[in-house]
Each structure stands twice: as structure tokens, then as C-alpha cells.
Motif scaffolding. Structure first.
Motif, mmCIF file in Angstrom:
data_model
loop_
_atom_site.group_PDB
_atom_site.id
_atom_site.type_symbol
_atom_site.label_atom_id
_atom_site.label_comp_id
_atom_site.label_asym_id
_atom_site.label_seq_id
_atom_site.Cartn_x
_atom_site.Cartn_y
_atom_site.Cartn_z
ATOM 1 N N SER A 38 1.538 -46.253 7.162
ATOM 2 C CA SER A 38 2.657 -46.053 6.251
ATOM 3 C C SER A 38 3.858 -45.527 7.015
ATOM 4 O O SER A 38 3.739 -44.754 7.955
ATOM 5 C CB SER A 38 2.269 -45.083 5.139
ATOM 6 N N SER A 41 9.149 -42.089 4.082
ATOM 7 C CA SER A 41 9.483 -42.302 2.680
ATOM 8 C C SER A 41 10.990 -42.497 2.530
ATOM 9 O O SER A 41 11.767 -42.271 3.459
ATOM 10 C CB SER A 41 9.023 -41.111 1.845
ATOM 11 N N THR A 42 11.397 -42.900 1.348
ATOM 12 C CA THR A 42 12.815 -43.138 1.077
ATOM 13 C C THR A 42 13.621 -41.858 1.207
ATOM 14 O O THR A 42 14.733 -41.863 1.752
ATOM 15 C CB THR A 42 12.988 -43.717 -0.339
ATOM 16 N N SER A 43 13.069 -40.740 0.717
ATOM 17 C CA SER A 43 13.804 -39.480 0.810
ATOM 18 C C SER A 43 13.965 -39.037 2.261
ATOM 19 O O SER A 43 15.006 -38.486 2.633
ATOM 20 C CB SER A 43 13.100 -38.396 0.000
ATOM 21 N N GLN A 44 12.978 -39.318 3.093
ATOM 22 C CA GLN A 44 13.089 -38.969 4.502
ATOM 23 C C GLN A 44 14.164 -39.812 5.186
ATOM 24 O O GLN A 44 14.948 -39.323 5.996
ATOM 25 C CB GLN A 44 11.749 -39.138 5.207
ATOM 26 N N VAL A 45 14.214 -41.088 4.860
ATOM 27 C CA VAL A 45 15.219 -41.971 5.450
ATOM 28 C C VAL A 45 16.614 -41.540 5.011
ATOM 29 O O VAL A 45 17.549 -41.462 5.820
ATOM 30 C CB VAL A 45 14.949 -43.445 5.055
ATOM 31 N N LEU A 46 16.778 -41.208 3.706
ATOM 32 C CA LEU A 46 18.082 -40.763 3.219
ATOM 33 C C LEU A 46 18.484 -39.440 3.855
ATOM 34 O O LEU A 46 19.661 -39.226 4.173
ATOM 35 C CB LEU A 46 18.056 -40.638 1.698
#
Length: 172
Positions: A38, A41-46
Motif C-alpha cells: 500500500s 494515504s491521501t492525507s499524507q500526500v496532501l
């Protein structure tokens, strides 16, 4: 030459727990998910996308500040050398004054806190803290009664003034 070996040191055994990532029950580490495949996550990328420009800008400001400080120091060094017979004693005098103020404040706070500690210990040993609470309670009750009486008195005065105002307007 003979080899020297430490035979007195015990061997350290390191134990590394092994976890299964394909645990179908979801018990233990991994929780049934395969974390190796995996991605973030999206929050980590943002978070990375928003913090990267902020961090870069702050790093650039830090570099500019460092460069300005170095240039200022290079320009001020000759002045420091010329005025060093005046600046060095002044810096020593100011630093001694600051150290004196700080140490006197520290000694004062230490003295006050130690006196407070001793006073509390004496109060506790003699049992006077309960008397102090009773005295404070009585004073609060007395003050509440006094404020109530004063409030009633002022209310009466206002009522009398209003009544006198009505009487004088009725006569005219």
C-alpha cells in the motif's frame, strides 16, 4: 603474536519478532492488511504537498538571514576592532549587571519560596490552617451581610428620592 579474546563478555542474543502480513484474522500487527504494497494515504500526500513549499520558503528565509548576518558581521568587524577598548569593558560591565540582576531575582524567589514552605509546615504542625479557614469563612459571611445591608440602604435612599421627586412634581 598471541590473540587476545574477551571470554568474560556474555554473548548478546537479539530477538526480532516476525509478523505475518497476510494474517486473515487481523490479529496482531498488520491487522489483515498488506502494508508493503500500500502507498501513502491521501492525507499524507496532501500534507507533503502543502508543507513542501512552506518548508522550502522558510529554508530560503533562513539562508537569506544567515547571509545577511555574515555580511553584517564582515562589515562590523573593523568597527569592533577599532572600538574594542571601549566595547569590551562595556560588555563585561553589562553582562555582570545582568548576571547580578538575574542572581538577585533567583535568590529572592528562592528565599520567598523557602519561607513559604517553612510557614506552611509550621501552620500544618500547629493546626492553625483550620483556624485560618474558619476566620476567612466568617469574614466572607460578615462581608456578604455588610454588602446586603448597604444594598438595602442604597435601595431605600433611591426609593425615597424617587418618592420625593413624585411629590414635588405633583405639587406643581
Amino acid at each position: 603474536m598471541a590473540e587476545i579474546r574477551d571470554r568474560n563478555q556474555p554473548h548478546q542474543v537479539q530477538v526480532h519478532p516476525q509478523y505475518r502480513y497476510d494474517n486473515p484474522a487481523g490479529v496482531g500487527y498488520g491487522g489483515g492488511k498488506n502494508y508493503q504494497s500500500s502507498g501513502p494515504s491521501t492525507s499524507q500526500v496532501l500534507a507533503v504537498l502543502t508543507l513542501l513549499p512552506v518548508g522550502g520558503t522558510l529554508l530560503a528565509f533562513a539562508g537569506l538571514t544567515l547571509a545577511g548576518t555574515v555580511i553584517g558581521l564582515l562589515l562590523a568587524t573593523p568597527l569592533f576592532l577599532i572600538f574594542s577598548p571601549i566595547l569590551v569593558p562595556a560588555v563585561i560591565a553589562i553582562s555582570m549587571a545582568v548576571a547580578g540582576f538575574l542572581s538577585s531575582g533567583a535568590f529572592g524567589l528562592t528565599g520567598l519560596s523557602s519561607l513559604n514552605y517553612v510557614l506552611n509546615k509550621v501552620r500544618y504542625a500547629t493546626g492553625t490552617e483550620e483556624m485560618d479557614l474558619e476566620q476567612a469563612r466568617r469574614r466572607m459571611q460578615d462581608m456578604a451581610g455588610y454588602v446586603g445591608a448597604k444594598t438595602k440602604e442604597v435601595g431605600q435612599k433611591i426609593e425615597n428620592k424617587a418618592h420625593e421627586g413624585q411629590v414635588t412634581t405633583a405639587r406643581t
